[in-house]
Write a protein that holds these residues in place. Sequence first.
Motif, short mmCIF file in Angstrom:
data_model
loop_
_atom_site.label_atom_id
_atom_site.label_comp_id
_atom_site.label_asym_id
_atom_site.label_seq_id
_atom_site.Cartn_x
_atom_site.Cartn_y
_atom_site.Cartn_z
N GLN A 1 50.24 29.23 28.53
CA GLN A 1 49.93 30.56 29.00
C GLN A 1 48.61 30.55 29.76
N LEU A 2 48.65 31.05 31.00
CA LEU A 2 47.44 31.07 31.80
C LEU A 2 46.46 32.08 31.22
N GLN A 3 45.20 31.70 31.20
CA GLN A 3 44.12 32.63 30.85
C GLN A 3 43.14 32.67 32.01
N VAL A 4 42.64 33.87 32.31
CA VAL A 4 41.64 34.03 33.35
C VAL A 4 40.44 34.73 32.76
N HIS B 1 49.72 27.87 41.85
CA HIS B 1 51.03 28.49 41.65
C HIS B 1 50.93 30.01 41.57
N TYR B 2 49.71 30.54 41.66
CA TYR B 2 49.50 31.96 41.41
C TYR B 2 48.79 32.65 42.57
N ALA B 3 49.27 33.82 42.94
CA ALA B 3 48.46 34.72 43.75
C ALA B 3 47.42 35.35 42.83
N ILE B 4 46.27 35.68 43.39
CA ILE B 4 45.17 36.25 42.61
C ILE B 4 44.81 37.62 43.18
N GLY B 5 44.58 38.54 42.29
CA GLY B 5 44.13 39.87 42.70
C GLY B 5 42.86 40.25 41.96
N TRP B 6 42.02 41.00 42.64
CA TRP B 6 40.84 41.61 42.02
C TRP B 6 41.07 43.12 41.99
N PHE B 7 40.79 43.70 40.84
CA PHE B 7 40.97 45.13 40.64
C PHE B 7 39.71 45.70 40.02
N CYS C 1 40.09 40.37 37.19
CA CYS C 1 40.86 39.37 37.91
C CYS C 1 42.24 39.29 37.28
N ALA C 2 43.26 39.08 38.10
CA ALA C 2 44.62 38.95 37.59
C ALA C 2 45.39 37.90 38.40
N ALA C 3 46.35 37.26 37.73
CA ALA C 3 47.14 36.20 38.37
C ALA C 3 48.62 36.55 38.34
N ASP C 4 49.28 36.28 39.45
CA ASP C 4 50.70 36.58 39.65
C ASP C 4 51.41 35.26 39.93
N PHE C 5 52.30 34.83 39.02
CA PHE C 5 52.98 33.54 39.12
C PHE C 5 53.98 33.57 40.26
N ARG C 6 53.78 32.69 41.25
CA ARG C 6 54.65 32.62 42.43
C ARG C 6 54.97 31.17 42.77
N PRO C 7 55.78 30.54 41.94
CA PRO C 7 56.10 29.13 42.21
C PRO C 7 57.09 28.98 43.36
N GLY C 8 57.21 27.78 43.87
CA GLY C 8 58.21 27.50 44.88
C GLY C 8 57.78 27.88 46.28
N SER D 1 50.23 40.70 46.17
CA SER D 1 50.45 42.13 46.01
C SER D 1 49.13 42.86 45.87
N PRO D 2 48.88 43.88 46.68
CA PRO D 2 47.61 44.60 46.57
C PRO D 2 47.53 45.51 45.34
N GLY D 3 48.66 45.83 44.73
CA GLY D 3 48.67 46.69 43.56
C GLY D 3 48.82 45.90 42.28
N PRO D 4 48.56 46.53 41.14
CA PRO D 4 48.54 45.81 39.86
C PRO D 4 49.92 45.39 39.34
N ALA D 5 51.00 46.02 39.80
CA ALA D 5 52.33 45.66 39.31
C ALA D 5 52.66 44.22 39.67
N GLY D 6 53.20 43.49 38.72
CA GLY D 6 53.61 42.12 38.97
C GLY D 6 52.61 41.08 38.52
N TYR D 7 51.37 41.50 38.27
CA TYR D 7 50.37 40.55 37.79
C TYR D 7 50.51 40.42 36.27
N GLU D 8 50.81 39.18 35.86
CA GLU D 8 51.13 38.98 34.44
C GLU D 8 49.91 38.62 33.59
N HIS D 9 48.90 38.08 34.22
CA HIS D 9 47.78 37.53 33.46
C HIS D 9 46.49 38.21 33.88
N TRP D 10 45.85 38.86 32.94
CA TRP D 10 44.65 39.65 33.23
C TRP D 10 43.47 39.16 32.41
N GLY D 11 42.29 39.22 33.03
CA GLY D 11 41.07 38.94 32.30
C GLY D 11 40.56 40.17 31.59
#
Length: 131
Positions: free
Chosen positions: A1-4, A32-38, A97-104, A112-122
């Motif tokens: 499990q990713l931790q940020v 493997h992850y897109a990163i967002g700042w909120f 900070c949040a990470a969105d798993f996007r493999p492949g 994504s500029p919005g919080p939906a879809g980000y699975e891992h949050w600090g």
Amino acid sequence: QLQVVESGGGLVQPGGSLRLSCAASGGFPLDHYAIGWFRQAPGKEREGVSCISKSGASTTYVDSVKGRFTISRDNAKNTAYLQMNSLKPDDTAVYYCAADFRPGAGWDTFCSPGPAGYEHWGQGTQVTVSS
């Protein structure tokens, strides 16, 4: 499990600068992850500030920070950054900070500029801009 884990927040005067860091551990490599700042100010909803695709090829910014904030990442160090310049009192908030798993293939330029879809949050880091 990713931790940020975020770091780098603090108290700064208007016009000052801060650099936030988002250090990742566990899970897949950070590339493997897109990163967002909120951010979330008291009494306000969580707001997307910036995001960066897993390759770093694409970035987005909310209008209020364009030209002042810069998002970046160093996948070799499993760390993402948010450089904040010309800070204003309105930037005061807890920054997440949040990470969105996007493999492949096919996701190299997506974030994504919005919080939906980000699975891992600090847990967040407080930024206070005040004289």
